[in-house]
Motif scaffolding. Structure first.
Motif, PDB file in Angstrom:
ATOM      1  N   ILE A  93       0.842  -1.210   0.000  1.00  0.00           N
ATOM      2  CA  ILE A  93       0.000   0.000   0.000  1.00  0.00           C
ATOM      3  C   ILE A  93       0.873   1.254   0.000  1.00  0.00           C
ATOM      4  O   ILE A  93       0.593   2.228  -0.713  1.00  0.00           O
ATOM      5  CB  ILE A  93      -0.944  -0.010   1.213  1.00  0.00           C
ATOM      6  N   THR A  94       1.950   1.236   0.784  1.00  0.00           N
ATOM      7  CA  THR A  94       2.852   2.393   0.848  1.00  0.00           C
ATOM      8  C   THR A  94       3.468   2.690  -0.511  1.00  0.00           C
ATOM      9  O   THR A  94       3.494   3.846  -0.961  1.00  0.00           O
ATOM     10  CB  THR A  94       3.976   2.135   1.877  1.00  0.00           C
ATOM     11  N   ALA A  95       3.962   1.654  -1.191  1.00  0.00           N
ATOM     12  CA  ALA A  95       4.574   1.844  -2.512  1.00  0.00           C
ATOM     13  C   ALA A  95       3.544   2.335  -3.532  1.00  0.00           C
ATOM     14  O   ALA A  95       3.850   3.198  -4.370  1.00  0.00           O
ATOM     15  CB  ALA A  95       5.217   0.545  -2.991  1.00  0.00           C
ATOM     16  N   LEU A  96       2.320   1.819  -3.459  1.00  0.00           N
ATOM     17  CA  LEU A  96       1.275   2.254  -4.387  1.00  0.00           C
ATOM     18  C   LEU A  96       0.873   3.710  -4.140  1.00  0.00           C
ATOM     19  O   LEU A  96       0.611   4.463  -5.092  1.00  0.00           O
ATOM     20  CB  LEU A  96       0.046   1.348  -4.255  1.00  0.00           C
ATOM     21  N   VAL A  97       0.845   4.120  -2.879  1.00  0.00           N
ATOM     22  CA  VAL A  97       0.538   5.525  -2.564  1.00  0.00           C
ATOM     23  C   VAL A  97       1.620   6.447  -3.114  1.00  0.00           C
ATOM     24  O   VAL A  97       1.330   7.509  -3.685  1.00  0.00           O
ATOM     25  CB  VAL A  97       0.384   5.718  -1.034  1.00  0.00           C
ATOM     26  N   LEU A  98       2.887   6.043  -2.975  1.00  0.00           N
ATOM     27  CA  LEU A  98       3.981   6.850  -3.523  1.00  0.00           C
ATOM     28  C   LEU A  98       3.870   6.937  -5.047  1.00  0.00           C
ATOM     29  O   LEU A  98       4.113   8.015  -5.629  1.00  0.00           O
ATOM     30  CB  LEU A  98       5.329   6.241  -3.136  1.00  0.00           C
ATOM     31  N   ALA A  99       3.494   5.834  -5.705  1.00  0.00           N
ATOM     32  CA  ALA A  99       3.318   5.853  -7.159  1.00  0.00           C
ATOM     33  C   ALA A  99       2.186   6.795  -7.555  1.00  0.00           C
ATOM     34  O   ALA A  99       2.297   7.548  -8.536  1.00  0.00           O
ATOM     35  CB  ALA A  99       3.032   4.434  -7.670  1.00  0.00           C
ATOM     36  N   PHE A 100       1.088   6.776  -6.793  1.00  0.00           N
ATOM     37  CA  PHE A 100      -0.048   7.667  -7.080  1.00  0.00           C
ATOM     38  C   PHE A 100       0.348   9.131  -6.910  1.00  0.00           C
ATOM     39  O   PHE A 100       0.020   9.981  -7.751  1.00  0.00           O
ATOM     40  CB  PHE A 100      -1.216   7.322  -6.148  1.00  0.00           C
ATOM     41  N   LEU A 101       1.049   9.446  -5.816  1.00  0.00           N
ATOM     42  CA  LEU A 101       1.478  10.826  -5.586  1.00  0.00           C
ATOM     43  C   LEU A 101       2.425  11.311  -6.677  1.00  0.00           C
ATOM     44  O   LEU A 101       2.346  12.470  -7.119  1.00  0.00           O
ATOM     45  CB  LEU A 101       2.166  10.936  -4.219  1.00  0.00           C
ATOM     46  N   LEU A 102       3.303  10.414  -7.137  1.00  0.00           N
ATOM     47  CA  LEU A 102       4.216  10.780  -8.208  1.00  0.00           C
ATOM     48  C   LEU A 102       3.460  11.010  -9.508  1.00  0.00           C
ATOM     49  O   LEU A 102       3.758  11.950 -10.258  1.00  0.00           O
ATOM     50  CB  LEU A 102       5.265   9.679  -8.388  1.00  0.00           C
ATOM     51  N   ASN A 103       2.452  10.185  -9.773  1.00  0.00           N
ATOM     52  CA  ASN A 103       1.640  10.338 -10.978  1.00  0.00           C
ATOM     53  C   ASN A 103       0.885  11.667 -10.977  1.00  0.00           C
ATOM     54  O   ASN A 103       0.701  12.302 -12.020  1.00  0.00           O
ATOM     55  CB  ASN A 103       0.654   9.172 -11.085  1.00  0.00           C
ATOM     56  N   GLN A 104       0.448  12.077  -9.795  1.00  0.00           N
ATOM     57  CA  GLN A 104      -0.297  13.334  -9.664  1.00  0.00           C
ATOM     58  C   GLN A 104       0.620  14.543  -9.452  1.00  0.00           C
ATOM     59  O   GLN A 104       0.130  15.652  -9.207  1.00  0.00           O
ATOM     60  CB  GLN A 104      -1.279  13.231  -8.490  1.00  0.00           C
TER      61      GLN A 104
END
Length: 425
Positions: A87-98
């Motif tokens: 979940i932590t890695a996916l949140v970082l990916a989402f923040l980077l995408n945005q």
């Protein structure tokens, strides 16, 4: 080693750990590359604090995490640790995408990953005796350590390749998915806790007694205590070089490609793995007491050789084969590092009483790694302000001074081999 994989529970556990650690290694190198690619002159300091965030939680909370693992269902801790990491890695990916990702997010994410990875590692080591027969433990531990080294090596190599062809956001996404796949494998482990939880008050009392007992043992065996402080000293000087100074120098001064960066980062682990295979077949090579002294001397000398192109930067930047030189130097350093770690670990297993081994390894790890974040902050505060080779000269010079001018180093490497194991109450 192959026969132990026929155990279904161990196979699922090892498969999950393989996927998880491989994803974590790829995340590590892509994170370094991303931070050093940030605009501005503060990326060296940001990398320093990210690396510190990856060390401090495990060092500070290691004892408490161990107590937590002892009190609760180990299978659930393993599964939930990987889910939290995913979940932590996916949140970082989402923040980077945005385009919302900030250094604060990286620090928090790295802290969470450090805690969850530490809990996973402790829980895996603790659960092995509960899912395997006693006769299977040695092969299981060998397989477990091999997987840890192999995934670190492959992760660094694949990380360099993936960074060359994929975006950092995609790599973060794959990393999150790898953790979730790992947790899915681990859910199918058949596990029934063999011990009931202890009251918190009893655990706190035991925790305090454990520390009193191990420190009493150490102060009665000064050679072992001295060896611990020598390892603390060299880790204090060597580790920040490879965590902070080397990546910064390769990226900013030598402009290596992501693939070259991954190969150089993986070289130390490759040398370690090759040497470990050799020493497993020729164990007598590490029996002489001088191995400890000359292994530290060898690693230190090869770090200096590694730094020669950095010292004579204008000449070496124009050479095409400089990255190959870096790789060869670190492979050889990995060979000496393997000799040092295997020789010390094997001998300590022989002389540390069985009823103190767990406590000793917990305390020694915290002591050996506890000051690394501090030295990392010190180096990070000066990186970019002074030439990179200065860090190598000072660090390696101090190690040489301890080796050559402190008589205790030579003495304890002889005296340690005279100590016989005995029970300690």
């Amino acid at each position: 080693m192959i026969s132990i994989l026929k155990n279904r529970n161990f196979f699922l556990l090892l498969s999950g750990k393989l996927v998880s650690l491989l994803g974590n290694s790829i995340y590590h190198i892509s994170l370094i590359w991303y931070v050093l690619s940030l605009p501005g002159e503060e990326n060296g300091k940001i990398l320093t604090w990210v690396m510190v965030a990856g060390l401090v939680p495990a060092v500070v909370l290691g004892g408490f995490i161990g107590g937590f693992v002892d009190r609760y269902n180990k299978k659930k801790i393993i599964v939930y640790s990987d889910i939290l990491s995913g979940i932590t890695a996916l949140v970082l990916a989402f923040l980077l995408n945005q385009q919302l990702l900030t250094p604060i997010h990286l620090l928090l994410g790295t802290c969470i990953l450090s805690i969850s990875t530490s809990a996973l590692s402790i829980a895996v080591r603790s659960v092995l005796p509960e899912i395997l027969e006693e006769a299977e433990l040695q092969a299981a531990n060998a397989s477990n350590q091999f997987i840890e080294r192999l995934t670190s090596l492959l992760g660094l190599l694949f990380g360099g390749i993936l960074v060359s062809f994929l975006s950092i956001q995609t790599i973060f996404l794959f990393n999150g998915i790898s953790f979730l796949v790992s947790s899915l494998c681990e859910m199918f482990i058949q596990y029934i806790p063999t011990a009931k939880s202890h009251p918190l008050t009893d655990r706190s009392s035991h925790f305090r007694d454990d520390f009193q007992q191990i420190f009493k043992f150490l102060f009665q065996n000064k050679d072992i205590l001295t060896l611990m402080f020598i390892f603390t000293f060299v880790n204090l000087l060597w580790d920040p070089l490879f965590m902070i100074v080397v990546p910064y120098t390769l990226k900013t001064e030598f402009a290596v490609t992501p693939l070259q960066f991954g190969a150089i980062e993986a070289a130390l682990g490759l040398g370690f793995c090759l040497a470990a295979i050799y020493f497993s077949r020729h164990p007598a090579f590490l029996h002489h007491h001088s191995v400890l002294f000359y292994s530290i001397l060898g690693v230190n000398s090869l770090i200096i050789l590694f730094a020669i192109p950095i010292m004579f930067y204008p000449f070496f930047t124009g050479l095409k084969h400089t990255p190959i030189y870096f790789v060869i130097a670190l492979i050889l350093a990995g060979v000496f590092s393997a000799a040092l770690n295997i020789a010390v670990a094997t001998h300590l297993q022989k002389i540390i009483p069985a009823n103190l081994r767990g406590k000793f390894y917990g305390v020694s790890t915290s002591i050996a790694q506890g000051l690394i974040p501090l030295s990392g902050v010190v180096m990070g505060s000066f990186i970019g302000k002074i030439h990179s080779y200065v860090f190598f000269v000072i660090s390696c010079g101090l190690v040489y001074m301890v080796l050559l001018f402190v008589p205790a180093v030579t003495r304890i490497t002889k005296d340690l081999y005279k100590i016989k194991q005995q029970d300690y109450a």
